[in-house]
Design an enzyme around this catalytic site. Structure first.
Site, PDB file in Angstrom:
ATOM      1  N   HIS A 189      -0.292  18.886  20.864  1.00  0.00           N
ATOM      2  CA  HIS A 189      -0.190  17.638  21.631  1.00  0.00           C
ATOM      3  C   HIS A 189      -1.257  17.537  22.713  1.00  0.00           C
ATOM      4  O   HIS A 189      -1.066  16.863  23.713  1.00  0.00           O
ATOM      5  CB  HIS A 189       1.184  17.533  22.288  1.00  0.00           C
ATOM      6  CG  HIS A 189       2.336  17.488  21.338  1.00  0.00           C
ATOM      7  ND1 HIS A 189       2.738  18.567  20.596  1.00  0.00           N
ATOM      8  CD2 HIS A 189       3.178  16.487  21.011  1.00  0.00           C
ATOM      9  CE1 HIS A 189       3.793  18.238  19.857  1.00  0.00           C
ATOM     10  NE2 HIS A 189       4.074  16.985  20.080  1.00  0.00           N
ATOM     11  N   HIS A 226      10.841   9.046  16.510  1.00  0.00           N
ATOM     12  CA  HIS A 226      10.677   8.783  17.938  1.00  0.00           C
ATOM     13  C   HIS A 226       9.381   8.035  18.202  1.00  0.00           C
ATOM     14  O   HIS A 226       8.417   8.141  17.455  1.00  0.00           O
ATOM     15  CB  HIS A 226      10.761  10.044  18.806  1.00  0.00           C
ATOM     16  CG  HIS A 226       9.764  11.143  18.557  1.00  0.00           C
ATOM     17  ND1 HIS A 226       9.576  11.748  17.341  1.00  0.00           N
ATOM     18  CD2 HIS A 226       8.918  11.792  19.408  1.00  0.00           C
ATOM     19  CE1 HIS A 226       8.677  12.719  17.456  1.00  0.00           C
ATOM     20  NE2 HIS A 226       8.244  12.759  18.704  1.00  0.00           N
ATOM     21  N   HIS A 283      11.131  19.392  18.287  1.00  0.00           N
ATOM     22  CA  HIS A 283      10.534  20.314  19.264  1.00  0.00           C
ATOM     23  C   HIS A 283      10.403  19.684  20.655  1.00  0.00           C
ATOM     24  O   HIS A 283       9.502  20.031  21.426  1.00  0.00           O
ATOM     25  CB  HIS A 283       9.165  20.794  18.758  1.00  0.00           C
ATOM     26  CG  HIS A 283       8.159  19.688  18.570  1.00  0.00           C
ATOM     27  ND1 HIS A 283       7.282  19.647  17.531  1.00  0.00           N
ATOM     28  CD2 HIS A 283       7.895  18.579  19.315  1.00  0.00           C
ATOM     29  CE1 HIS A 283       6.521  18.579  17.636  1.00  0.00           C
ATOM     30  NE2 HIS A 283       6.871  17.923  18.731  1.00  0.00           N
ATOM     31  N   GLU A 319       5.359  13.039  12.991  1.00  0.00           N
ATOM     32  CA  GLU A 319       5.566  14.499  12.989  1.00  0.00           C
ATOM     33  C   GLU A 319       6.379  14.945  11.774  1.00  0.00           C
ATOM     34  O   GLU A 319       6.443  16.139  11.466  1.00  0.00           O
ATOM     35  CB  GLU A 319       6.258  14.930  14.290  1.00  0.00           C
ATOM     36  CG  GLU A 319       5.354  14.767  15.498  1.00  0.00           C
ATOM     37  CD  GLU A 319       6.014  15.148  16.819  1.00  0.00           C
ATOM     38  OE1 GLU A 319       5.309  15.171  17.839  1.00  0.00           O
ATOM     39  OE2 GLU A 319       7.240  15.411  16.846  1.00  0.00           O
TER      40      GLU A 319
HETATM   41  C1  DHB Z   1       9.490  14.068  23.052  1.00  0.00           C
HETATM   42  C2  DHB Z   1       9.413  14.405  21.698  1.00  0.00           C
HETATM   43  C3  DHB Z   1       8.292  15.093  21.207  1.00  0.00           C
HETATM   44  O1  DHB Z   1       8.140  15.441  19.898  1.00  0.00           O
HETATM   45  C4  DHB Z   1       7.264  15.456  22.061  1.00  0.00           C
HETATM   46  O2  DHB Z   1       6.239  16.172  21.554  1.00  0.00           O
HETATM   47  C5  DHB Z   1       7.319  15.112  23.394  1.00  0.00           C
HETATM   48  C6  DHB Z   1       8.437  14.413  23.912  1.00  0.00           C
HETATM   49  C7  DHB Z   1      10.691  13.369  23.607  1.00  0.00           C
HETATM   50  O3  DHB Z   1      11.555  12.908  22.851  1.00  0.00           O
HETATM   51  O4  DHB Z   1      10.819  13.296  24.841  1.00  0.00           O
HETATM   52 FE    FE Z   2       6.053  16.132  19.515  1.00  0.00          FE
END
Ligand code: DHB
Ligand code: FE
Length: 289
Positions: free
Chosen positions: A59, A194, A12, A241
């Site tokens: 978030h 991530h 997302h 996540e």
């Molecule tokens: C990114 C990924 C995320 O899940 C998020 O909530 C905010 C930023 C990213 O990869 O930039």
């Molecule tokens: Fe996220």
């Protein structure tokens, strides 16, 4: 009775919203990600779900560190999006299904799954972008009603993978016992690997992501054996996540088959993954253990 007809999972990343606003879907960077939704669109056009239960992580738009429910569910007639600071367009409001929300809430609490109920709830990019990816041509009116469900992935301690799987199972049981004839799709948004901060910022683990995608389909219980520390080590601090994927999978009961699955790195800082599972046969509503 209501039936869960399938489960969709997708990353997302907020910059998806920017790419949509600029019309970048066909550019080399974005095309593999957006193309992953073509089979999803065909499936949605054929199956026509009435409601999407969207499991995601807020978030900081609706909840902040001062008050952070582990699990929360919307029970509103309407959910608004708002600018959370990413500079992406605010999307049209979503129509809720308060009756189904309250049925799920009552059933979960009856079965000792106590979550925070929200009669007002702003939905952030983790909710809005996946629905936009499902229905890119929807305009101001979305073709599904929605029930938002959040899992805390921000403020430690976080719920375990095993607990999130049980949350999904509980939602699956609750939906299956809802008396109205509704087709329900369950959506899990976030991940995959991530890490946006700290010395490992930019960390992506393709091998672990592919393993998770295989296990989500074939052996989701294997993922419930990971501790949060192990998931963070393998997938990065925001890779937790993955819990939303695990909860989505818990909600699918009966036989599950893969409709489509795509993995592409990177999308922004993230292992970009999309997966659609069909819930082929439906069990009768069963009591909680
Ligand atoms: C990114 C990924 C995320 O899940 C998020 O909530 C905010 C930023 C990213 O990869 O930039
Ligand atoms: Fe996220």
């Amino acid at each position: 009775m209501a039936r869960i007809i399938g489960g969709l999972t997708t990353s997302h990343v907020p910059s998806i919203g920017g790419a949509i606003a600029r019309g970048d879907q066909e550019t080399p960077y974005w095309k593999p990600f957006f193309d992953a939704f073509k089979p999803v669109h065909s499936w949605l056009a054929k199956e026509k779900p009435d409601v999407a239960v969207v499991i995601y992580n807020d978030h900081g738009l609706n909840f902040f560190l001062d008050k952070m429910p582990t699990f929360a569910i919307g029970a509103a007639a309407k959910y608004d999006n708002a600018d959370e600071g990413w500079g992406i367009p605010v999307l049209p409001s979503f129509e809720g299904d308060p009756d189904l929300s309250w049925h799920i809430i009552n059933d979960l609490v009856d079965h000792e799954f106590d979550l925070t109920m929200c009669q007002e709830m702003l939905v952030d990019h983790a909710f809005t972008l996946p629905v936009k990816l499902m229905y890119p041509d929807a305009g101001d009116h979305w073709p599904v009603k929605v029930v938002p469900v959040t899992i805390n992935s921000v403020q430690h301690p976080l719920p375990t993978a095993a607990r999130c799987y049980k949350l999904g199972q509980a939602i699956g049981r609750a939906v299956a016992s809802y008396p109205k004839d509704l087709k329900v799709v369950v959506v899990g948004t976030g991940g995959l690997s991530h890490q946006l901060d700290g010395t490992r910022a930019g960390f992506i683990n393709k091998e672990f992501d592919l393993l998770c995608m295989d296990k989500i389909l074939n052996d989701p219980v294997a993922l419930t054996k990971y501790s949060n520390r192990q998931i963070i080590e393998q997938a990065g601090s925001q890779g937790v996540e993955l819990m939303t994927w695990i909860a989505m999978r818990g909600a699918l009961q009966g036989h599950v088959s893969k409709v489509t699955s795509t993995y592409h790195v990177p999308i922004s800082n993230t292992g970009g993954a999309v997966m659609l599972l069909a819930n082929d046969d439906q069990p009768q509503a069963v009591a909680a253990e």
